[in-house]
Design a protein around this motif. Sequence first.
Motif, PDB file in Angstrom:
ATOM      1  N   GLY A   1      -5.278   4.561  14.071  1.00  0.00           N
ATOM      2  CA  GLY A   1      -4.512   3.363  14.396  1.00  0.00           C
ATOM      3  C   GLY A   1      -5.250   2.234  15.072  1.00  0.00           C
ATOM      4  O   GLY A   1      -4.712   1.141  15.211  1.00  0.00           O
ATOM      5  N   PHE A   2      -6.497   2.462  15.517  1.00  0.00           N
ATOM      6  CA  PHE A   2      -7.262   1.382  16.129  1.00  0.00           C
ATOM      7  C   PHE A   2      -8.200   0.710  15.138  1.00  0.00           C
ATOM      8  O   PHE A   2      -8.943  -0.201  15.484  1.00  0.00           O
ATOM      9  CB  PHE A   2      -8.058   1.895  17.333  1.00  0.00           C
ATOM     10  N   ASP A   3      -8.169   1.188  13.892  1.00  0.00           N
ATOM     11  CA  ASP A   3      -8.934   0.545  12.827  1.00  0.00           C
ATOM     12  C   ASP A   3      -7.985  -0.368  12.051  1.00  0.00           C
ATOM     13  O   ASP A   3      -6.831   0.002  11.790  1.00  0.00           O
ATOM     14  CB  ASP A   3      -9.523   1.593  11.885  1.00  0.00           C
ATOM     15  N   PRO A   4      -8.425  -1.554  11.679  1.00  0.00           N
ATOM     16  CA  PRO A   4      -7.526  -2.490  10.998  1.00  0.00           C
ATOM     17  C   PRO A   4      -7.074  -1.994   9.635  1.00  0.00           C
ATOM     18  O   PRO A   4      -7.863  -1.414   8.885  1.00  0.00           O
ATOM     19  CB  PRO A   4      -8.374  -3.764  10.875  1.00  0.00           C
ATOM     20  N   GLU A   5      -5.802  -2.178   9.345  1.00  0.00           N
ATOM     21  CA  GLU A   5      -5.267  -1.930   8.003  1.00  0.00           C
ATOM     22  C   GLU A   5      -4.950  -3.288   7.399  1.00  0.00           C
ATOM     23  O   GLU A   5      -4.077  -4.014   7.886  1.00  0.00           O
ATOM     24  CB  GLU A   5      -4.014  -1.050   8.077  1.00  0.00           C
ATOM     25  N   ASN A   6      -5.693  -3.640   6.363  1.00  0.00           N
ATOM     26  CA  ASN A   6      -5.620  -4.987   5.808  1.00  0.00           C
ATOM     27  C   ASN A   6      -4.580  -5.123   4.701  1.00  0.00           C
ATOM     28  O   ASN A   6      -4.312  -4.188   3.943  1.00  0.00           O
ATOM     29  CB  ASN A   6      -6.989  -5.407   5.275  1.00  0.00           C
ATOM     30  N   THR A   7      -4.030  -6.315   4.635  1.00  0.00           N
ATOM     31  CA  THR A   7      -3.102  -6.656   3.563  1.00  0.00           C
ATOM     32  C   THR A   7      -3.923  -6.953   2.308  1.00  0.00           C
ATOM     33  O   THR A   7      -5.142  -7.170   2.388  1.00  0.00           O
ATOM     34  CB  THR A   7      -2.268  -7.887   3.943  1.00  0.00           C
ATOM     35  N   PRO A   8      -3.300  -6.978   1.125  1.00  0.00           N
ATOM     36  CA  PRO A   8      -4.038  -7.258  -0.120  1.00  0.00           C
ATOM     37  C   PRO A   8      -4.820  -8.567  -0.098  1.00  0.00           C
ATOM     38  O   PRO A   8      -5.873  -8.677  -0.753  1.00  0.00           O
ATOM     39  CB  PRO A   8      -2.939  -7.291  -1.184  1.00  0.00           C
ATOM     40  N   ASP A   9      -4.333  -9.551   0.668  1.00  0.00           N
ATOM     41  CA  ASP A   9      -5.020 -10.845   0.694  1.00  0.00           C
ATOM     42  C   ASP A   9      -5.932 -11.016   1.910  1.00  0.00           C
ATOM     43  O   ASP A   9      -6.314 -12.130   2.265  1.00  0.00           O
ATOM     44  CB  ASP A   9      -4.004 -11.987   0.635  1.00  0.00           C
ATOM     45  N   GLY A  10      -6.272  -9.910   2.567  1.00  0.00           N
ATOM     46  CA  GLY A  10      -7.247  -9.986   3.653  1.00  0.00           C
ATOM     47  C   GLY A  10      -6.656 -10.169   5.030  1.00  0.00           C
ATOM     48  O   GLY A  10      -7.410 -10.323   6.007  1.00  0.00           O
ATOM     49  N   GLY A  11      -5.339 -10.178   5.136  1.00  0.00           N
ATOM     50  CA  GLY A  11      -4.713 -10.258   6.447  1.00  0.00           C
ATOM     51  C   GLY A  11      -4.748  -8.897   7.129  1.00  0.00           C
ATOM     52  O   GLY A  11      -5.432  -7.976   6.675  1.00  0.00           O
ATOM     53  N   MET A  12      -4.004  -8.756   8.204  1.00  0.00           N
ATOM     54  CA  MET A  12      -4.019  -7.501   8.962  1.00  0.00           C
ATOM     55  C   MET A  12      -2.602  -7.135   9.381  1.00  0.00           C
ATOM     56  O   MET A  12      -1.892  -7.949   9.982  1.00  0.00           O
ATOM     57  CB  MET A  12      -4.919  -7.654  10.191  1.00  0.00           C
ATOM     58  N   TYR A  13      -2.185  -5.930   9.044  1.00  0.00           N
ATOM     59  CA  TYR A  13      -0.847  -5.485   9.417  1.00  0.00           C
ATOM     60  C   TYR A  13      -0.767  -5.248  10.927  1.00  0.00           C
ATOM     61  O   TYR A  13      -1.710  -4.712  11.531  1.00  0.00           O
ATOM     62  CB  TYR A  13      -0.482  -4.184   8.699  1.00  0.00           C
ATOM     63  N   PRO A  14       0.323  -5.602  11.570  1.00  0.00           N
ATOM     64  CA  PRO A  14       0.518  -5.266  12.982  1.00  0.00           C
ATOM     65  C   PRO A  14       0.665  -3.757  13.130  1.00  0.00           C
ATOM     66  O   PRO A  14       0.980  -3.050  12.166  1.00  0.00           O
ATOM     67  CB  PRO A  14       1.813  -5.999  13.348  1.00  0.00           C
ATOM     68  N   LYS A  15       0.421  -3.270  14.330  1.00  0.00           N
ATOM     69  CA  LYS A  15       0.341  -1.817  14.536  1.00  0.00           C
ATOM     70  C   LYS A  15       1.587  -1.078  14.058  1.00  0.00           C
ATOM     71  O   LYS A  15       1.487   0.009  13.476  1.00  0.00           O
ATOM     72  CB  LYS A  15       0.085  -1.510  16.008  1.00  0.00           C
ATOM     73  N   GLN A  16       2.778  -1.644  14.276  1.00  0.00           N
ATOM     74  CA  GLN A  16       4.017  -0.935  13.950  1.00  0.00           C
ATOM     75  C   GLN A  16       4.167  -0.660  12.459  1.00  0.00           C
ATOM     76  O   GLN A  16       4.865   0.280  12.060  1.00  0.00           O
ATOM     77  CB  GLN A  16       5.236  -1.738  14.431  1.00  0.00           C
ATOM     78  N   LEU A  17       3.507  -1.468  11.629  1.00  0.00           N
ATOM     79  CA  LEU A  17       3.675  -1.366  10.181  1.00  0.00           C
ATOM     80  C   LEU A  17       2.523  -0.649   9.487  1.00  0.00           C
ATOM     81  O   LEU A  17       2.457  -0.623   8.261  1.00  0.00           O
ATOM     82  CB  LEU A  17       3.852  -2.767   9.576  1.00  0.00           C
ATOM     83  N   THR A  18       1.623  -0.061  10.278  1.00  0.00           N
ATOM     84  CA  THR A  18       0.463   0.613   9.685  1.00  0.00           C
ATOM     85  C   THR A  18       0.792   2.050   9.287  1.00  0.00           C
ATOM     86  O   THR A  18       1.705   2.673   9.825  1.00  0.00           O
ATOM     87  CB  THR A  18      -0.719   0.641  10.663  1.00  0.00           C
ATOM     88  N   ASN A  19       0.014   2.562   8.351  1.00  0.00           N
ATOM     89  CA  ASN A  19       0.159   3.958   7.945  1.00  0.00           C
ATOM     90  C   ASN A  19      -0.170   4.898   9.106  1.00  0.00           C
ATOM     91  O   ASN A  19       0.433   5.974   9.238  1.00  0.00           O
ATOM     92  CB  ASN A  19      -0.758   4.271   6.769  1.00  0.00           C
ATOM     93  N   ALA A  20      -1.120   4.480   9.950  1.00  0.00           N
ATOM     94  CA  ALA A  20      -1.501   5.299  11.097  1.00  0.00           C
ATOM     95  C   ALA A  20      -0.328   5.459  12.064  1.00  0.00           C
ATOM     96  O   ALA A  20      -0.089   6.552  12.599  1.00  0.00           O
ATOM     97  CB  ALA A  20      -2.695   4.670  11.812  1.00  0.00           C
ATOM     98  N   TYR A  21       0.381   4.375  12.291  1.00  0.00           N
ATOM     99  CA  TYR A  21       1.542   4.431  13.199  1.00  0.00           C
ATOM    100  C   TYR A  21       2.593   5.379  12.628  1.00  0.00           C
ATOM    101  O   TYR A  21       3.192   6.194  13.355  1.00  0.00           O
ATOM    102  CB  TYR A  21       2.116   3.031  13.392  1.00  0.00           C
ATOM    103  N   THR A  22       2.831   5.285  11.334  1.00  0.00           N
ATOM    104  CA  THR A  22       3.813   6.155  10.692  1.00  0.00           C
ATOM    105  C   THR A  22       3.396   7.616  10.804  1.00  0.00           C
ATOM    106  O   THR A  22       4.238   8.499  11.042  1.00  0.00           O
ATOM    107  CB  THR A  22       3.988   5.762   9.217  1.00  0.00           C
TER     108      THR A  22
END
Length: 499
Positions: free
Chosen positions: A223-244
């Motif tokens: 969860g401390f590694d960035p999870e990027n959106t398809p266009d190069g953005g970054m998902y907030p922590k709550q919406l990451t696969n790691a958080y889930t």
Amino acid sequence: MGRIIRSASVCALAGVIVSTGMMSACSTQDGAAAPGAKKEKLNIKMMSSLQTEPPDMNSAFWTGLEERTNVHLDIDWVPINDYINKVNLVLASGNIPEVLTVTDTNLSSLIDAINKGSFWDLGELLGDFSKYPNLKNNVPESAWRLLRYNGKTFGLPRTRPQITASEHIRRDWLDKLGLPVPKTMDELLVTLKKVVDSDPDGNGKRDTVGLMFDESYRTAFGGFDPENTPDGGMYPKQLTNAYTSMVEWYRKAYADGLMSQEFAIMKDLQYSDMFGAGLAAFYRKNPWHQYGLEQSAKKVQPDAKTEIIPYLTGPNGTTAVLSPGFFGGLYIPKSVPKDKVEKILQYYNVIASDEITKYITYGKEGVHHTVDNGVIKMTDQGKKEINNTTIEPFVLKLDPWSKTDSPIAPQEVNLKNREKVKPELDVGKIDPFSVINSPSWVTQWPKYEGEFTSMRTQVIIGKITMEQYKSYIDQLKAKKEFAVAYKEFGDNYKALFGK
């Protein structure tokens, strides 16, 4: 060296604040006082968080600090469990004290207030720090860099070392059951279930709590590694696969009976009291709490032993979290005149000196502590007047072990705990969401935060399935109003972390 810092900082302060004279006299190299009458004290109105019972501001410690700085602190102490709510109320009212302690520098109400121009840009006043050498040299560079918002410095970082937290477990309960100290997240669940099922407090009830909810554990799932959106953005922590993945781990923990039914509303201080009272088996807290927690538990069970686990290993990381060099910040509203802001900055420059930081940490020798063969030992008065509330409203000189060494513990205990937590430095990571921000996110997320928290609670307690929760997260990810936030998070991450 400490004496030179003291002389330089105190003299600079006295020179800048001629009208109020923060210091009654300027220390010289030989310790003699420079001539000059005692000046009027500077008075600073503050609001800060309270971790303990309200301190006696007329005690020897606080009056001693006032004598050393010639500054009177008028502090509104607010219990930590209600602190964020009080900060929100203060920011909404606009009636902000001259120095506001904020424990969460990404608080949406704080960001909103900064965007509205409520606080001074302290970076403009600090400049190259030539007038504030202690703030430059004794505060980690990372703290100044990572506390910036939109490239500007609005807060003074509350200095913290890299190591600020570790896991604490009731080692005596493990020994009684013949269990080893767990090393992984999965082992922890197995171990805690055996402990909880064994009725460790011997009251004939299955009422021992295994663990509390702590979202920092998402780092064990990547969860401390960035999870990027398809266009190069970054998902907030709550919406990451790691958080889930972390939520799914807590779902298993709850199903195994390891969590309080009130975990969703339980505050840290409540859980701390439970651990100290022998009602909880495992707790994530500053390493320096180990000795105090153990002593509290011994009052209930004389053989109690609290063991530090530096970190646990998960599927995609560890639970080792490194501080960015600060925890929270001190903010000065625009209602404070510029000349007083400069005096306040000079005050904090003195606080960050070696001399005053040592005083805030240990108090006065002979009153709050004694020194035996170079080892500082706190007196009963010192233990009473100096605690984890004492440092809340200050910017102190960095001490890499300030969150590991306990002022009430014997030196051998502190040295042992240092060795215990050192491995965190090799594997730990900084939580990017403790420093990056998005103006768009803080305006959009509050509309969904309550619903998200409810869904998270429901899936953990088994009211909804993981599939339903994941579908809900996918719906949130797809919301068009979050698109700008994703880009802002991505840009801010690259600006602060350079990647």
